[in-house]
Design an enzyme around this catalytic site. Sequence first.
Site, PDB file in Angstrom:
ATOM      1  N   ASP A 183       0.266   5.338   0.675  1.00  0.00           N
ATOM      2  CA  ASP A 183      -0.786   6.203   1.238  1.00  0.00           C
ATOM      3  C   ASP A 183      -0.427   7.676   1.128  1.00  0.00           C
ATOM      4  O   ASP A 183       0.689   8.070   1.428  1.00  0.00           O
ATOM      5  CB  ASP A 183      -0.962   5.935   2.736  1.00  0.00           C
ATOM      6  CG  ASP A 183      -1.637   4.652   3.012  1.00  0.00           C
ATOM      7  OD1 ASP A 183      -1.762   4.295   4.177  1.00  0.00           O
ATOM      8  OD2 ASP A 183      -2.072   3.985   2.047  1.00  0.00           O
ATOM      9  N   GLU A 225      -2.315  10.490   3.294  1.00  0.00           N
ATOM     10  CA  GLU A 225      -3.420  10.662   4.238  1.00  0.00           C
ATOM     11  C   GLU A 225      -3.405  12.085   4.745  1.00  0.00           C
ATOM     12  O   GLU A 225      -2.375  12.585   5.181  1.00  0.00           O
ATOM     13  CB  GLU A 225      -3.276   9.696   5.418  1.00  0.00           C
ATOM     14  CG  GLU A 225      -3.603   8.272   5.020  1.00  0.00           C
ATOM     15  CD  GLU A 225      -3.003   7.249   5.968  1.00  0.00           C
ATOM     16  OE1 GLU A 225      -3.212   6.072   5.720  1.00  0.00           O
ATOM     17  OE2 GLU A 225      -2.353   7.650   6.938  1.00  0.00           O
ATOM     18  N   GLU A 257       0.843  -1.198   0.000  1.00  0.00           N
ATOM     19  CA  GLU A 257       0.000   0.000   0.000  1.00  0.00           C
ATOM     20  C   GLU A 257       0.878   1.249   0.000  1.00  0.00           C
ATOM     21  O   GLU A 257       1.905   1.292   0.671  1.00  0.00           O
ATOM     22  CB  GLU A 257      -0.881  -0.031   1.255  1.00  0.00           C
ATOM     23  CG  GLU A 257      -1.854   1.098   1.328  1.00  0.00           C
ATOM     24  CD  GLU A 257      -2.654   1.044   2.621  1.00  0.00           C
ATOM     25  OE1 GLU A 257      -3.070   2.109   3.073  1.00  0.00           O
ATOM     26  OE2 GLU A 257      -2.841  -0.059   3.179  1.00  0.00           O
TER      27      GLU A 257
END
Lengths: 719, 885
Positions: free
Chosen positions: B107, B109, B105
């Site tokens: 990210d 954020e 993953e």
Amino acid sequence: MAETKEKSLSDEKPKPRVRPIVRLGIFLISHSFLVSVVCCTAGVLALFLLPVLAKNTYISENALMPGSASPMLSNQHVSDGNRLVKDLTNPNSKSSETGIESHKIIAQYMLDLGAEVSFHKFHPQMNQFHPLHFFSSPVSGKIQENYSCSSYGINTVGIIRAPRGDGKEAIVLVTPYNALKSGFGEALSLGIAYSVFSLLTQVTWLAKDIIWLVADSQYGEYAAVAAWLREYQTPKFSSLSTPNAEMCPDVNNLFELKGHSISGSKFSNSFRRAGTMAAALVLKVRDQNEQFEDTISIYAEASNGQMPNLDLINVVNYLAVHRQGLRVNVEKLWPLLNSSWLKSLGEIFESLAKVAKSLYPKWKFGIPATEYVEGTATLASSLYYQALGVPTGPHGAFRDYQVDAITLEISPKFSLDKVWRNDILLRGGRLIEGVIRSVNNLLEKFHQSFFLYLLTSPSKFVSVGVYMIAFALLIASLPMVAASLYVDANSSSNCSKGDSSTPSAITDTDEHSIAIRSWRWLNSAKLVFIVHLWGAIVSLLPYFISQIPDCSPTTSFMIWVLLSILSLLTLNSVLASPLACAKATQEKEWALVKSVTISLVFIGLGLMSVINFATAEIGALLMVPMCLLARPLKLDVRAGTLRSFCRLICNLVLGHIAFPPAAFFLLKGMLDGFGNANVGDFWMWVESLWAWNSATYLFIGMVQLPCWVLCVSILFHTC
Amino acid sequence: MFRVPFIQAETSKIIAMAKRADHSVSFDKNYHVTWGNSHVTSVNQGTEVHLRMDKAAGAGFESNVGYASGYFQIKIKLPNKDFSGVVVAFYLTSDPDGKEGNHDELDFEFLGSNGPPFTLQTNVFSNDKGGREQRFHHWFDPTSDFHTYGIVWNQHQLVFYVDKTPIRVFKNNTKIGVRSIWNGETWASGGRKIDWSQAPFVASFVGFGVTGCQFQNSASKDQCYISSPKLWWNGDKYLRLDPTQRTHQFLQCWIAFGSVNEEGQQQEEFSEELLVKPLPDHKLLAHFHFQSSAPPSTSNGCHHHLFPKAISQLVQKFRVKEMELSFTQGRWNYESWGGFDPISSSNAKAPGVELWAVFDVPQHHIDASWKNLTHSLRSFLFPPASGNVRYGTLPCEAVCTENLTPWLKLLPCRDKAGIALLLDRPSLYGGFYHSQRLHLTSTESSSEGIDSGIILEQTLTVVLQPNSERAIEVHASEKHVQPSWSLSSIFGKQVSGRCVLAKSSSVYLLLDRGLVAELKFPNKENGKSAANGLTSENFWSNPSFELSVNPDRIFLEESSSHSKSLSILYMFQVEKYSESEPFDIGLMWKVPVAWLCQQTPLHASRFLMGSGNERGAIAISLKSTQFTEGFMSANSKDGSCELRVDVFQVVPWYVKVYFHSLRVFVDQQPRAVSDFIEKIHVSPSKDKMSPGVMEVVLKLPCRVNTAALTIEFDKGFLRIDEYPPDANQGFDIPSAIISFPNFHASMVFLEDDSLNRSPLLSKFQEKCPVMSYTEVLLVPLTTPDFSMPYNVITITCTVFALYFGSLLNVLQRRVAEEERFLKAKAAKKTGRLPLLLSKLSAKLRGRRREPLHSPPSSSSFINSKLVLKVILVAGLAVGWQYFFS
């Protein structure tokens, strides 16, 4: 005769082959006298043979399974029932003038069991004469303006919902109860119903809801039940501005009950319903005890001779006899029991059966003479009550809505002291429980067993296939005699002409006259039609006479007779004068009239046998001999032989008997003795017939009376 | 938390290529919404998308296809208010479903805050290991304008860009893909409370162009890593970090917007609950509620841990949006068990089977789908209603254990553990009412019909008699004391712990409004203070009853407009109990209590009118119940107050309803139909095809006392093969459904976080209209005598033979010919057999034979002498038999 005609023709050309069926017809017609004598005798004989031919009843529907479960009604429930009986017979409860206290007591008892309770107020509705409503379904009652607060009845209705059922069907238990002057029997019947009810609130096997209707019988048992059923089946949603029962102070009093009960939701003053009714039982206990045994009487006849399904009677009979040890009783014509001729007839049958049995051991159709006499008495009463077309109890109201119902009347053996009371409560309760359990088992509605039957004893019946034979034999000769008379009347004039001229000439020249002659029957048909029209008018007259206020039955009857004669004379003068023998050539006029009369009687009887068999059977017994024997008295007098003398006597006797009022008084005299016969009684009887929408009334007015008039006119024929 | 990005480290041929993130690319081209469809709004012809988040839900979308390499970027504008606790994310994941254990993953954020500084957190997961957070503070205000956030991914390195500024670089150490590069730690939001008063929070996204190498299969994955003009991000320029370069995009994107609380939405869940409620008539209502939910899945929904596979297949195959199947036995007693609470209005059904479904297929496919659905449910074919809703009932179905077993199979623990352990067949079926229901909702069914979340609700409602012993009722004094009960006394079993698969497992005890009003809690008079005093001891150690187990929580209902008093809910957590210490709640009544349940505004009953086998009428009568009067009068202040009643009635085709004969009576006065019926929809029945359906919208005055609808019908004639085996029972008319759209049967309990987790209570909060079912009716229909066919065949054959025989005879016959024939016959000698016969008869008569000219006339059949002789012989035989036997 036809035969001679054939022979005369056969000389000339080879006779064409006649079909066997036609030949048979011609043979029967030519021997119509012999055939009619044989048929009538056989018909009457077959009627008397019916008790011998009766079969034992059996339970046809497997699902009923009567008596297969052991009764659950215990002494606990009996003592519950006893408690109610005590409370009801307690003089304190009768203090109220309208008997509302006892209704409250009953409702409270029902509520305590957890049943849904409601009161149904109704205004007793007198049966009204609706000339055109004979075969239509019961109409929802008309609203009358002159209701007063004092003239209403209160039915108390308790409903147990089957705990796991779907509520599509219901079983009804009815106990007539007159709160104002209740006998001990009525209280006891409530006690029995209550003990069963208290059992049924606890059981888990119920598949159908149970409705317990305490019918207020102060205006008649039937009226109360019918009013409740009317509200159940055809409610009026609209109430006009007539004074409603709610306005009356007493009724409001009734609903104070709501406050007393802690589970108030069970009580409502709205009408409560359950599902489609599967069956109904009316329970009564007779006060006076003249029996030697605990007896239970079954009343089954509903309006127009309709009977409940035989299975229902069988279940009651089976449970009462084999489980509860009660004697089951069906209505009998008591005078017949002592008649010696019946006894001797029974003995003849018995001895004949013995002979037959000795000839061939498998022929076992005999029954003992005493049994025969009893069977005949039961059969006769069965025929009588069916023919009357008046229900024999409150159960009749259910039949109008296609619900199978019977009335059970328990007559206890001894005076109802404490011990015997408990005993009768237990046994009666267990009987009711068993019947309800059986009906509860039914998956389908009653359809397996017979609906058309005559009972010869509680456990013996004659089915439609057997009893129709007697009737069919009786009326079979009618069309043949009519045909033979017609042929006779035609050919006699034909022959007289044929003698004077050659047959070929007839065919050529007199074709016109033949055509006229072959239509001659229309003349007599016109007469018959006029008389039947008169019959219709006569049967409508009572409706108008009943509108006259303050008329005693005797005067009404007299007015009726006068008007009838007047109308007959008017019709006669207005529409030609068919009774006078206008043309000398038509000397056989009476034969044609008789022929048409007979054919109409045949049609009338045939139709009636479909509507109400018993009426048709009794009517046939009276009318067939009269019609067959009718012959102008003049001719018999002229002949002067022994045979014609006999015929003359027979004609005169039958002419008297077949007159409806005469037949009525004869029957009444036979049953009650001739001492207290009153002219007005016939009027009363007719009134009751139309009040109950009995088809017998129509039959008498439209078939029997015109037929009698025609026969009398034949007897006094001048030719 | 959101799903983790997806790094599909596989190669494939190139499909999508764009030099830059293009503002004009529409959202639908490359992305689709995965959840929270209602919270996504697209503006500017789909080139800009807003994700909204409120208390109920957030939203998310993801790319249509997976990529094996590329430059992925998107422009984001954050909510311009205090959005602390809310996280907006843009991330790439190898496993959007979160099913595989070792996902990768990447990210971006954006942690919510109540003002500058704004924090951007980047994280990298490899093989499920995260913890490589790096936080940056924005050097600009991300809430005021759009800014580009991008990730370039090739086989050498991963670069996070913000507005073309690389902020973070990872070396791709594995040969291919990013599978096993990083380790890390878990990510957290900071645990700040969300200020819902600021809701909804809207994040805006633009620039939906994707530049990537689409992943097709693993065999060709190397294709995504070669350097070519089309795969420019694999070129030399991008193997080195060059901040001045325009960078390009990357893998599959998953964009989510949600709060930390939303985590549960995405996993399969099961919860079990039981609600027990004492009823006024000494009975007890037990309502089991099992709910399983499956999240939307891209993998065709093939793999379910808890959720019954059969159901998900059913949903996918028939494209069912919503479906409800219920089996019921017994009648719900609206008068004493109430009709105004969520249980009675959505769980009380008419006896028999009821099924309805909403389909998500084109109109012309609905009937086929419905047919297939009913067949696959092994049910009965029911006829269509309107629109894409189909409704069917089977009132005559008997419900038994056989129906319960397949229902239980859908539960993850069957009835072997947890609350379902209580489902003891004898005690269930010994009850007064029993209704099992299966309700499924597929939350979101996109146009492909694959990605849909399903919620399966299984409820079982039973009404039981706590103790059947008559002992208590005997004593008049104690007659009205409610029976005391415990779970073990009603069900004969106890709960030993929860079903381990269940997320929550709790038992509730509900004291309804009427009862609470009757009990008069000591602090009830204080009004609002009752809510505050919830936790005080006196709520379960009441003078009138006693609970055997102390409740874990107590909820008080929020005040509603329908009733003055409030119901109370006791909650018991089953988790605490175990085999050694089973859970068995009991209630002991100390004083007699009587109360009334809240009833429907109008009590409906239905019955048949008329008698006979030909005609009849159905009547639906509505009576106002005492309860509503107060409410009505309160509402009728504003002039004309109207009570809306919807009646839905299905009538089978063999009952031919005359819709024109509909009559309305209001307060015992016949009224014009148009006065009170606002809308009526009728679809007449078709013989042997479909039943008649009638939907009526009634507007009654509030003060109405009674109202009645009658409609007449004729009973049809059925063909002999259309009768069921037990035809003489009659036929059922399914119950009518009466609903009151003005009234809502909801129970809202005072706000508490954990309430959101209870499916049962959230079900109670739903505003569904008050509904009641009427009785099932039994119509006795004319039934033929089933032995009749034989008679009919015989009679018909005879009639035909006679008719055709004589007709043929007439047609064939030639009179002249016949006469000639007869003459010839007379001239000729007679045949051999007649000759023999005549000889025989001559012998018998003792006379000489005469030549026959014509057949003997009918009268000569009977010869008196012959008859005499026969009788003599017979008499002799009888005499012989009589004397010598």
